[in-house]
Design a protein around this motif. Structure first.
Motif, PDB file in Angstrom:
ATOM      1  N   MET A  12       0.537  -1.456   0.038  1.00 31.49           N
ATOM      2  CA  MET A  12      -0.104  -0.040   0.414  1.00 31.49           C
ATOM      3  C   MET A  12       1.040   1.043  -0.171  1.00 31.49           C
ATOM      4  O   MET A  12       1.860   1.032   0.308  1.00 31.49           O
ATOM      5  CB  MET A  12      -1.198   0.288   1.235  1.00 31.49           C
ATOM      6  N   THR A  13       0.526   2.069  -0.898  1.00 31.62           N
ATOM      7  CA  THR A  13       1.223   3.428  -0.123  1.00 31.62           C
ATOM      8  C   THR A  13       0.828   4.422   0.723  1.00 31.62           C
ATOM      9  O   THR A  13      -0.347   4.234   0.753  1.00 31.62           O
ATOM     10  CB  THR A  13       0.896   4.232  -1.843  1.00 31.62           C
ATOM     11  N   LEU A  14       1.383   5.556   1.065  1.00 31.28           N
ATOM     12  CA  LEU A  14       1.349   6.275   2.174  1.00 31.28           C
ATOM     13  C   LEU A  14      -0.479   6.858   1.718  1.00 31.28           C
ATOM     14  O   LEU A  14      -1.194   6.687   2.560  1.00 31.28           O
ATOM     15  CB  LEU A  14       2.169   7.315   2.495  1.00 31.28           C
ATOM     16  N   GLN A  15      -1.049   7.195   0.834  1.00 30.05           N
ATOM     17  CA  GLN A  15      -2.133   7.255   0.745  1.00 30.05           C
ATOM     18  C   GLN A  15      -3.226   6.522   0.485  1.00 30.05           C
ATOM     19  O   GLN A  15      -4.330   6.924   1.499  1.00 30.05           O
ATOM     20  CB  GLN A  15      -1.765   8.024  -0.789  1.00 30.05           C
ATOM     21  N   GLU A  16      -3.151   5.039   0.515  1.00 27.44           N
ATOM     22  CA  GLU A  16      -4.231   3.993   0.809  1.00 27.44           C
ATOM     23  C   GLU A  16      -3.621   3.808   1.951  1.00 27.44           C
ATOM     24  O   GLU A  16      -5.004   3.347   2.646  1.00 27.44           O
ATOM     25  CB  GLU A  16      -3.139   2.663  -0.484  1.00 27.44           C
ATOM     26  N   GLN A  17      -2.812   3.526   2.873  1.00 25.85           N
ATOM     27  CA  GLN A  17      -3.070   3.807   4.054  1.00 25.85           C
ATOM     28  C   GLN A  17      -3.206   4.435   4.922  1.00 25.85           C
ATOM     29  O   GLN A  17      -4.418   3.482   5.873  1.00 25.85           O
ATOM     30  CB  GLN A  17      -1.488   3.470   4.230  1.00 25.85           C
ATOM     31  N   VAL A  18      -3.897   5.647   4.784  1.00 24.08           N
ATOM     32  CA  VAL A  18      -4.163   6.189   5.112  1.00 24.08           C
ATOM     33  C   VAL A  18      -5.753   6.708   4.721  1.00 24.08           C
ATOM     34  O   VAL A  18      -7.090   6.772   5.583  1.00 24.08           O
ATOM     35  CB  VAL A  18      -3.651   7.620   4.835  1.00 24.08           C
ATOM     36  N   ALA A  19      -5.884   6.319   3.712  1.00 21.15           N
ATOM     37  CA  ALA A  19      -7.208   5.882   2.751  1.00 21.15           C
ATOM     38  C   ALA A  19      -8.313   5.225   3.675  1.00 21.15           C
ATOM     39  O   ALA A  19      -9.409   5.795   4.102  1.00 21.15           O
ATOM     40  CB  ALA A  19      -7.529   5.444   1.526  1.00 21.15           C
ATOM     41  N   ILE A  20      -7.898   4.077   4.005  1.00 21.45           N
ATOM     42  CA  ILE A  20      -8.537   2.988   5.618  1.00 21.45           C
ATOM     43  C   ILE A  20      -9.048   3.405   6.773  1.00 21.45           C
ATOM     44  O   ILE A  20      -9.394   2.455   7.426  1.00 21.45           O
ATOM     45  CB  ILE A  20      -8.091   1.961   4.733  1.00 21.45           C
ATOM     46  N   LEU A  21      -8.278   4.402   6.896  1.00 17.98           N
ATOM     47  CA  LEU A  21      -8.174   4.938   9.135  1.00 17.98           C
ATOM     48  C   LEU A  21      -8.976   5.722   8.456  1.00 17.98           C
ATOM     49  O   LEU A  21      -8.837   6.183   9.650  1.00 17.98           O
ATOM     50  CB  LEU A  21      -7.272   5.656   8.990  1.00 17.98           C
ATOM     51  N   SER A  22      -9.773   5.972   7.569  1.00 20.20           N
ATOM     52  CA  SER A  22     -11.639   6.778   7.709  1.00 20.20           C
ATOM     53  C   SER A  22     -12.232   6.573   7.027  1.00 20.20           C
ATOM     54  O   SER A  22     -12.111   6.000   5.931  1.00 20.20           O
ATOM     55  CB  SER A  22     -10.427   8.924   7.795  1.00 20.20           C
ATOM     56  N   GLY A  23     -13.358   6.941   7.370  1.00 24.02           N
ATOM     57  CA  GLY A  23     -14.425   6.952   6.587  1.00 24.02           C
ATOM     58  C   GLY A  23     -14.396   7.746   4.829  1.00 24.02           C
ATOM     59  O   GLY A  23     -13.985   8.088   5.194  1.00 24.02           O
TER      60      GLY A  23
END
Length: 818
Positions: A12-23
Motif C-alpha cells: 500500500m502507498t501512504l495515501q492508500e494506508q491513510v485512506a482506510i483509516l477514515s470513513g
C-alpha cells in the motif's frame, strides 16, 4: 497475523494506508481497487440493523428487544441466539459490522440511554455482552462494543469529562469491555464522545493502548463514535484506528502531512493499517466486491425469536392472583400505550420496523374483540404528535429560502433527518434551506397545540400565521443528540372538517457538532378530564382493567437524560383513578428503566415489559394470558423515588455535571451496592421478579479445595419447582468479603444461572467462581488482591432474597497482576 495482511500493508502507498483509516461516507470505509481490497460497511444496532438509511424512514428492518430487556431475561443462551439472528440482519443490509452492543453501566436511573444498555451490574452486563458478541461474530459479522468508556449520561456527552478513579473504572465500568475482549474476542471497540479524567477517550493513550492492547491483549480495531475524533496525530498515536464517519475531517491529507513531518511514525501508522486489514479479513469485506444491495427480509424465524425474547424479558413485579388472565369476563384496555406499539428507544438505535404489534393487537388476537373495551385515558408524548400527510418539499442552495428551488420532492410526514447527501446532492448539507407545504384537517374542534423542534432553524405557519418559531431566538436543548432545540409550541383554535394550510420553513445552523440537520413538527389536541372519566367508566364496568402506561422513544433516547422518573403527563392520575374503580387493575409498564409508583399499593398486578421489539403486543399478551411464563428479573434496582438512586447529590458535579465535569463520587457503590451501603430500601430490588410458579433452593455444596491455591470455587445446589406450572428460575450468586481492608460492597453479583424446571421437578446446577470473583483492585500497587480472611457466598432468587449462605476461609493473600 496472516502473510496476506503483511503483504497488503507492504504494497500500500501512504495515501492508500491513510485512506482506510477514515470513513469514505457515513457508513463505509473506502475500497482500494488497485489491491482488490473491498469496501467495509457498518450499520447501527444494537436492537436491529438499520442499514445505510437515515434514522427516519428508509428500508425496513427487524426490531429486536432493547438492551435492558435482553438483560432482564438473564438468559445468555437467548442473547447469543439473538446475536446470531442479528448477523443475518446485518448481512441483509450489505454490511459487515454492527455498531453494538452497548455496555455502559446504569449509573443513574435517569440516563436517557439506559434502555440501550444492559444493567447496573458489571457482571450481568459482561455476560450479556459476551453472549451477544459470540452470536454475532460466530456468523462472521464484527461487533463494535461501545462506548469506551465512562459514558453513563447523555448530558453534554460530547464534551464532558467523566471523573472516575482507577479502582472504580476497573471494578465496574471496564469489566464489560474487558470480558468482551478476553472472553468474546470482539473485533471492534467504539470509543465514547466524552473525556475520561480530562482527556478525550479518542486521544487516551492509557485507555486505548496501555490498558486495551497491552494489558488485555486486544488485536481488533478502535473506531471513533461518529464525529468523536478531535485531532490527527493525537488520536492515531493514542490508538484510534478508524475515524468515522467520512469524508474525513482529521485524517486524509492532514495525516499524510503528520507522517511526513514525523508527528506520526511509520511504525504507528502501520499498526493502525494492519488492524484495519485484519478486521476486513475477519468480516470478509477484504474480498467482498459484490454490488451493494440492502434488503428488507422479514424472516418468520426472527419474528418468532423476537416474540419469545420479548415475553422472556417481561418482569412481573406484583401479582395478587389476577394474572394470568382467566380467559373469561370483560377487560377494559386503557392507556396511551394500549393501541400504540412502543417497541424501541430513540436515537441511533432506532430503525424502520417491518411492523409494530400494539398490546391491543396482541390481546385482540389472543382473546377476541368481544371481551375487550378500549379507552385512551390520557397521553404520554413528550412532543406534539407528528403531523402526517402529503407535503411538497422545496430545497434551496442557501440558508434564506431565496431564489428558485434547486430540488423538489414530496414526503408523507413533517419531519426530516439529514446526514451526508441532501436533496440528491443538489445542496451543500451544511448550508441549505427547505420549505414544506401541505394541509391538515382536524377531526375534532378545539384549541390545538402546534410544535416544532430542530437541529437548525425552523418555523411553522398555519394559514399564513406564524404559530411556532424555533428560529428567531433559537436555544440549544435536548433533542437530536443535543444538537436541536427543545420543542417550541404555539396554540390555535381549529374547526373539525376544515382544511388548513401548513407551511414549515427550515434552514441549517452555521455549525453542527455532529454534522446533522433535522426537524420534527407536530399538531395535537390535548385530552381533557373527560378522557379519564370515560376510562374510569369502562374500568368500573369491566371484570379486569389493564392500564398500559410508561414512556416511549421520545423520553428514553440518546442525547437526553430524563428530568424525573415519574410517569409523564397524567398517567399516574389515570392509574390511581382506574385502580379505585376496579380492584382487578393490572398495570403494564413500558419504559427504559425505573419509574416511581405512588399507586403501587392499590393495583392488583404490575408487569414491566420494557421495549420488546416489533412483536411487543404479542409478547405482552403471551405473558398476560399465561401462554408464556414471566421469567424476567430486574437488571436495575427500582428506587422508591429518584432521589434514592446512587447518582443523586446536592453537588451538581456528581450529577448531572458542572463546569464540564461529572464526578463519579459514589465509586464502586453503584446500583444495589449503593442501597446496601446506605440502608435505603428500594421499591423493587435488583434481580427481583415474580412468576406463575414457585421455586425452592436447597442442598448447597461448596467445593473450595482449590480456593487456597488459586482462588477458584465450585458451587452446586438444587433448584426445585414447587408450583403447579413449568417455569424458569434465575439463581444468583453474590460474594461478600467479610473483613476487607478497603471499603467494599456488602455483596457483589459474581455468577448466575437461568434454569428451566418443570412443575414438581428438581434440578441440580453448578456455578464456578475464579479468583477475580473475590478480588478488589489496588490502584497504587496496580494489582487485583484476594485478601486472607473469610468470605461469604450468598445464593438466592434476587439481591434481597438470599436464603442460602456458605463461608469460605483463606489463610494467604493472592495477588493477580493486571
Amino acid at each position: 497475523m496472516s502473510d496476506r495482511i503483511e503483504q497488503l500493508a507492504d504494497r500500500m502507498t501512504l495515501q492508500e494506508q491513510v485512506a482506510i483509516l477514515s470513513g469514505e461516507d457515513f457508513w463505509s470505509v473506502p475500497a482500494i481497487p488497485r489491491l482488490g481490497i473491498g469496501k467495509l460497511r457498518v450499520t447501527d444496532g444494537p436492537n436491529g440493523a438499520r442499514g445505510g438509511g437515515s434514522l427516519i424512514g428508509g428500508i425496513k428492518s427487524a426490531s429486536f428487544p432493547v438492551g435492558i430487556a435482553l438483560s432482564a431475561s438473564w438468559n445468555v443462551g437467548l442473547v447469543q441466539e439473538i446475536g446470531a439472528a442479528l448477523a443475518d440482519e446485518v448481512k441483509s443490509k450489505g454490511a459487515h459490522m454492527l455498531l453494538a452492543p452497548t455496555v455502559n453501566i446504569h449509573r443513574s436511573v435517569s440516563n436517557g440511554r439506559n434502555f440501550e444498555c444492559y444493567s447496573e451490574d458489571p457482571i450481568l452486563t459482561a455476560e450479556m455482552a459476551v453472549a451477544y458478541i459470540l452470536g454475532l461474530q460466530g456468523q462472521g459479522i464484527g461487533a463494535a462494543v461501545k462506548h469506551f468508556a465512562g459514558n453513563e449520561s447523555e448530558i453534554e456527552r460530547t464534551t464532558i469529562s467523566s471523573e472516575i478513579d482507577e479502582r472504580t473504572l476497573r471494578e465496574v465500568y471496564l469489566i464489560p469491555f474487558e470480558w468482551a475482549v478476553k472472553k468474546a474476542r470482539t473485533w471492534g471497540v467504539m470509543n465514547s464522545y466524552n473525556k475520561l479524567n480530562g482527556i478525550f477517550t479518542s486521544e487516551h493513550n492509557w485507555l486505548l493502548t496501555k490498558l486495551l492492547r497491552q494489558e488485555w491483549g486486544y488485536d481488533g480495531i478502535v473506531m471513533s463514535d461518529w464525529f468523536g475524533s478531535h485531532s490527527t496525530a493525537g488520536t492515531v498515536n493514542a490508538g484510534l484506528d478508524l475515524e468515522m464517519p467520512g469524508p474525513t475531517r482529521d485524517r486524509g491529507q492532514k495525516l499524510i502531512e503528520a507522517v511526513n513531518s514525523g508527528a506520526v511514525s511509520e511504525a504507528i501508522l502501520r499498526q493502525r493499517v494492519v488492524a484495519m486489514l485484519r478486521l476486513m479479513e475477519r468480516v470478509g469485506s477484504l474480498d467482498d466486491n459484490r454490488p451493494f444491495v440492502e434488503a428488507a427480509n422479514d424472516r418468520p424465524e426472527h419474528r418468532a425469536l423476537i416474540r419469545r425474547a420479548g415475553a422472556e424479558a417481561a418482569v412481573l413485579l406484583k401479582n395478587n392472583g389476577v394474572l394470568p388472565l382467566r380467559g373469561d369476563g370483560t377487560i377494559a384496555v386503557i392507556g396511551p400505550n394500549a393501541k400504540t406499539a412502543q417497541i424501541m428507544g430513540g436515537g441511533s438505535a432506532q430503525l424502520n420496523p417491518h411492523y409494530r404489534i400494539s398490546p391491543w393487537d396482541g390481546l385482540l388476537d389472543a382473546l377476541g374483540e368481544d371481551q375487550l373495551r378500549y379507552g385512551m385515558g390520557c397521553t404520554n408524548h413528550r412532543f406534539e404528535p407528528l403531523l402526517h400527510g402529503k407535503f411538497a418539499v422545496d430545497y434551496f442552495a442557501n440558508d434564506s429560502l431565496s431564489g428558485e428551488p434547486v430540488f423538489t420532492t414530496t414526503q408523507e410526514e413533517a419531519q426530516a433527518f439529514w446526514v451526508g447527501s441532501v436533496a440528491e446532492g443538489k445542496v451543500d448539507p451544511s448550508h441549505f434551506s427547505a420549505r414544506f407545504t401541505g394541509s391538515f384537517t382536524p377531526e375534532a374542534s378545539g384549541e390545538y397545540r402546534v410544535g416544532i423542534y430542530a437541529a437548525g432553524f425552523g418555523k411553522v405557519f398555519v394559514d399564513g400565521r406564524l404559530l411556532a418559531d424555533a428560529w428567531t431566538n433559537w436555544v440549544k436543548g435536548r433533542t437530536f443528540f443535543e444538537e436541536g432545540c427543545d420543542e417550541v409550541v404555539g396554540t390555535i383554535p381549529l374547526e373539525a372538517g376544515r382544511s388548513y394550510e401548513i407551511a414549515i420553513e427550515f434552514a441549517t445552523k452555521p455549525y453542527s457538532n455532529l454534522g446533522i440537520s433535522a426537524f420534527a413538527c407536530g399538531i395535537g389536541l390535548p385530552l381533557g378530564d373527560d378522557a379519564i372519566v370515560e376510562a374510569v367508566r369502562l374500568a368500573r364496568n369491566a371484570d379486569t382493567a389493564i392500564v398500559f402506561v410508561g414512556r416511549n422513544g421520545e423520553w428514553d433516547t440518546e442525547g437526553s437524560d430524563l428530568s424525573s422518573i415519574t410517569l409523564p403527563g397524567r398517567q399516574d392520575e389515570l392509574v390511581a383513578a382506574i385502580a379505585q374503580a376496579n380492584p382487578n387493575t393490572v398495570v403494564v409498564l413500558q419504559t427504559g428503566g425505573p419509574v416511581e409508583m405512588a399507586w403501587l399499593g392499590s393495583v392488583a398486578a404490575v408487569l414491566e415489559a420494557w421495549y420488546p421489539g416489533q412483536e411487543a403486543g404479542n409478547a405482552i399478551a403471551d405473558v398476560l394470558t399465561g401462554e408464556a411464563e414471566p421469567s424476567g428479573r430486574l437488571p436495575q434496582t427500582f428506587p422508591v423515588r429518584w432521589s434514592d438512586n446512587p447518582a443523586h447529590s446536592q453537588d451538581r458535579e456528581v450529577y448531572p455535571g458542572l463546569d464540564g465535569k461529572v464526578r463519579y463520587e459514589e465509586g464502586v457503590f453503584v446500583g444495589y451496592r449503593h442501597y446496601d451501603k446506605t440502608g435505603t430500601a428500594p421499591l423493587f430490588p435488583f434481580g427481583f421478579g415474580l412468576g406463575y410458579t414457585e421455586f425452592e433452593l436447597s442442598e448447597l455444596h461448596v467445593d473450595d479445595s482449590e480456593f487456597e491455591a488459586n482462588g477458584s470455587v465450585m458451587v452446586s445446589l438444587t433448584v426445585a419447582n414447587i408450583g403447579a406450572r413449568d417455569g424458569a428460575a434465575v439463581v444468583q450468586l453474590y460474594v461478600s468479603d467479610d473483613q476487607a481492608s478497603d471499603p467494599r460492597p456488602a455483596k457483589e453479583l459474581k455468577a448466575f444461572r437461568k434454569v428451566q424446571v418443570t412443575a414438581g421437578e428438581a434440578r441440580q446446577i453448578t456455578m464456578t467462581l475464579d479468583a477475580r470473583a473475590f478480588a478488589f483492585y489496588r490502584e497504587k500497587a496496580r494489582h487485583w488482591l484476594v485478601e486472607s480472611g473469610s468470605f461469604t457466598l450468598r445464593l438466592g432468587l434476587s439481591s434481597a432474597d438470599l436464603k442460602l449462605t456458605a463461608k469460605l476461609q483463606r489463610n494467604t493473600t493472592l495477588m493477580l497482576p493486571v
